[in-house]
Motif scaffolding. Structure first.
Motif, short mmCIF file in Angstrom:
data_model
loop_
_atom_site.label_atom_id
_atom_site.label_comp_id
_atom_site.label_asym_id
_atom_site.label_seq_id
_atom_site.Cartn_x
_atom_site.Cartn_y
_atom_site.Cartn_z
N LEU A 26 43.02 23.70 42.58
CA LEU A 26 42.27 24.52 43.53
C LEU A 26 40.78 24.39 43.28
O LEU A 26 40.34 24.07 42.18
N SER A 27 40.00 24.70 44.30
CA SER A 27 38.55 24.74 44.13
C SER A 27 38.17 25.95 43.28
O SER A 27 38.95 26.89 43.12
N ASP A 29 36.16 28.45 43.64
CA ASP A 29 36.15 29.78 44.26
C ASP A 29 37.56 30.36 44.33
O ASP A 29 37.76 31.55 44.04
N LEU A 30 38.53 29.52 44.68
CA LEU A 30 39.91 30.03 44.80
C LEU A 30 40.53 30.29 43.42
O LEU A 30 41.35 31.19 43.27
N LEU A 32 38.77 31.36 40.83
CA LEU A 32 38.18 32.63 40.40
C LEU A 32 38.85 33.80 41.12
O LEU A 32 39.09 34.85 40.52
N LEU A 33 39.18 33.61 42.39
CA LEU A 33 39.88 34.67 43.14
C LEU A 33 41.23 34.98 42.50
O LEU A 33 41.60 36.14 42.30
N GLN A 70 32.59 32.27 33.40
CA GLN A 70 32.87 32.90 34.69
C GLN A 70 34.10 33.79 34.61
O GLN A 70 34.12 34.89 35.16
N LEU A 74 34.34 37.87 35.16
CA LEU A 74 35.27 38.58 36.04
C LEU A 74 35.96 39.71 35.29
O LEU A 74 36.20 40.79 35.86
N LEU A 77 33.45 42.45 35.05
CA LEU A 77 33.28 43.09 36.35
C LEU A 77 34.46 44.02 36.67
O LEU A 77 34.27 45.15 37.12
N ALA B 72 26.84 33.11 39.65
CA ALA B 72 27.38 32.16 40.63
C ALA B 72 28.87 32.41 40.83
O ALA B 72 29.38 32.34 41.95
N GLY B 73 29.56 32.74 39.75
CA GLY B 73 30.99 33.04 39.85
C GLY B 73 31.24 34.25 40.73
O GLY B 73 32.19 34.26 41.53
N LEU B 74 30.40 35.26 40.61
CA LEU B 74 30.56 36.46 41.43
C LEU B 74 30.33 36.14 42.91
O LEU B 74 31.02 36.68 43.78
N MET B 76 30.90 33.25 44.32
CA MET B 76 32.10 32.51 44.78
C MET B 76 33.26 33.47 44.99
O MET B 76 34.01 33.35 45.97
N LEU B 77 33.42 34.42 44.07
CA LEU B 77 34.51 35.40 44.20
C LEU B 77 34.34 36.25 45.46
O LEU B 77 35.30 36.46 46.21
N ALA B 80 35.30 34.16 48.36
CA ALA B 80 36.75 33.87 48.37
C ALA B 80 37.54 35.11 48.78
O ALA B 80 38.54 35.01 49.50
N ARG B 81 37.12 36.29 48.32
CA ARG B 81 37.82 37.52 48.70
C ARG B 81 37.80 37.72 50.21
O ARG B 81 38.68 38.36 50.77
N VAL B 84 35.83 33.23 53.04
CA VAL B 84 34.69 32.43 53.48
C VAL B 84 34.60 31.19 52.59
O VAL B 84 34.61 31.31 51.36
N PRO B 85 34.51 30.01 53.19
CA PRO B 85 34.40 28.79 52.38
C PRO B 85 33.13 28.78 51.53
O PRO B 85 32.11 29.35 51.93
N VAL B 86 33.23 28.13 50.39
CA VAL B 86 32.11 28.03 49.45
C VAL B 86 31.70 26.56 49.32
O VAL B 86 32.56 25.69 49.24
N GLN B 147 34.19 23.13 49.27
CA GLN B 147 35.30 23.13 48.32
C GLN B 147 36.63 23.32 49.06
O GLN B 147 36.67 23.79 50.17
N GLY B 148 37.69 22.99 48.38
CA GLY B 148 39.00 23.47 48.78
C GLY B 148 39.71 22.67 49.85
O GLY B 148 40.77 23.07 50.30
N ARG B 151 41.86 23.80 53.38
CA ARG B 151 41.69 25.24 53.62
C ARG B 151 40.46 25.50 54.47
O ARG B 151 40.39 26.45 55.23
N HIS B 152 39.45 24.65 54.28
CA HIS B 152 38.15 24.94 54.86
C HIS B 152 37.97 24.18 56.16
O HIS B 152 37.40 23.11 56.17
#
Lengths: 174, 174
Positions: A26-27, A29-30, A32-33, A70, A74, A77, B72-74, B76-77, B80-81, B84-86, B147-148, B151-152
């Motif tokens: 996975l990318s 972003d996904l 991390l989700l 990262q 999370l 957070l 940056a991770g936040l 992306m998260l 992703a939540r 929205v594509p990153v 990414q991804g 999906r995108h």
């Protein structure tokens, strides 16, 4: 992920142990989700008094440090969103806490955490044993590593541990 | 944070620009919470079609790379939540996109992004100008960095940009 309860007399009991995985295909972003959702589920199920996270250093493991940082972010957070205090401990502190040596290898950490928590078999994979060791490390030194100063009032259990640790320090060591 | 709309003819319009700040005296968990809350507010207000994030490398700026990676991770998260594509772009890609040189300095990036977006005055601080440059960089090369995989799916606007970029490539350059 390792969840422990504190018991009287510097003992600890394992509540749960496991690993949150994300598909390496996975990318970012996904991934991390996926990790954030896993962390949320653990936090909501176990409602911890404190979350201990490994302190990551940029100097080591350049290839994996970004992802590790990262993922640690999370975890912090997720705890902060719930008002749960966060403590950071270095890998050396964790190893020293459970094995007596800050340079212990993974096998020693696994052996010792299995003994400390009186487990029937060693936690697998080694990362899961590391998580339990981190939790036990924090139980044994709760006061020093908490972030955020006076925001973080110690729970009764943590106060009890701090008192026990203080008492232990005043006793002569064999 | 920089928000831009795409206009016909490889033009872009600034929608919003700003900086999410966190108090350096706070512990890391509370700083990450503050940044995540700021990101959530921007994402919910502007509902972007895509979120472009600077690709961070562990080799550079060892002192700040952990925090940068976590922020940056936040981002992306948060994207992703919301499904929205990153897209990730390196600082060199961003500089090259807006100045023509991957080694441009901050002043050049600020000058060029002010011109490209037809702003009355340069965005301040330089980090805000960087965010707008990152957004414009992505508008001008939307397909490559997403990414991804499947999906995108590209939005109509992104498809239009990709088509315009393709057409521009086929025209001889002066």
């Amino acid at each position: 992920m390792g969840v422990v309860d504190s018991l009287p007399g510097r003992r600890a009991r394992m509540v749960a142990v496991g690993v949150i995985r994300s598909d390496a295909d996975l990318s970012t972003d996904l991934r991390l989700l996926k990790i954030a959702e896993g962390l949320d589920a653990w936090l909501d199920e176990h409602v911890p008094d404190v979350v201990a996270v490994e302190r990551v250093f940029a100097q080591h493991n350049v290839g994996t440090v970004m992802g590790t940082a990262q993922a640690a972010g999370l975890a912090m957070l997720g705890a902060a969103r719930r008002g749960v205090p966060v403590a950071l401990h270095t890998p050396s502190e964790v190893k020293a806490a459970v094995t007596g040596s800050g340079r212990a290898d993974k096998a020693q950490v696994t052996t010792m955490i299995t003994r400390i928590l009186d487990l029937d078999e060693p936690p697998r994979p080694a990362d899961a044993a590391d998580a339990l060791a981190l939790a036990v490390c924090h139980l044994w030194r709760p006061a020093g590593a908490l972030q955020g100063g006076d925001r973080h009032e110690l729970t009764p259990a943590q106060r009890a541990w701090a008192a026990a640790e203080q008492a232990a320090k005043q006793r002569p060591r064999r």
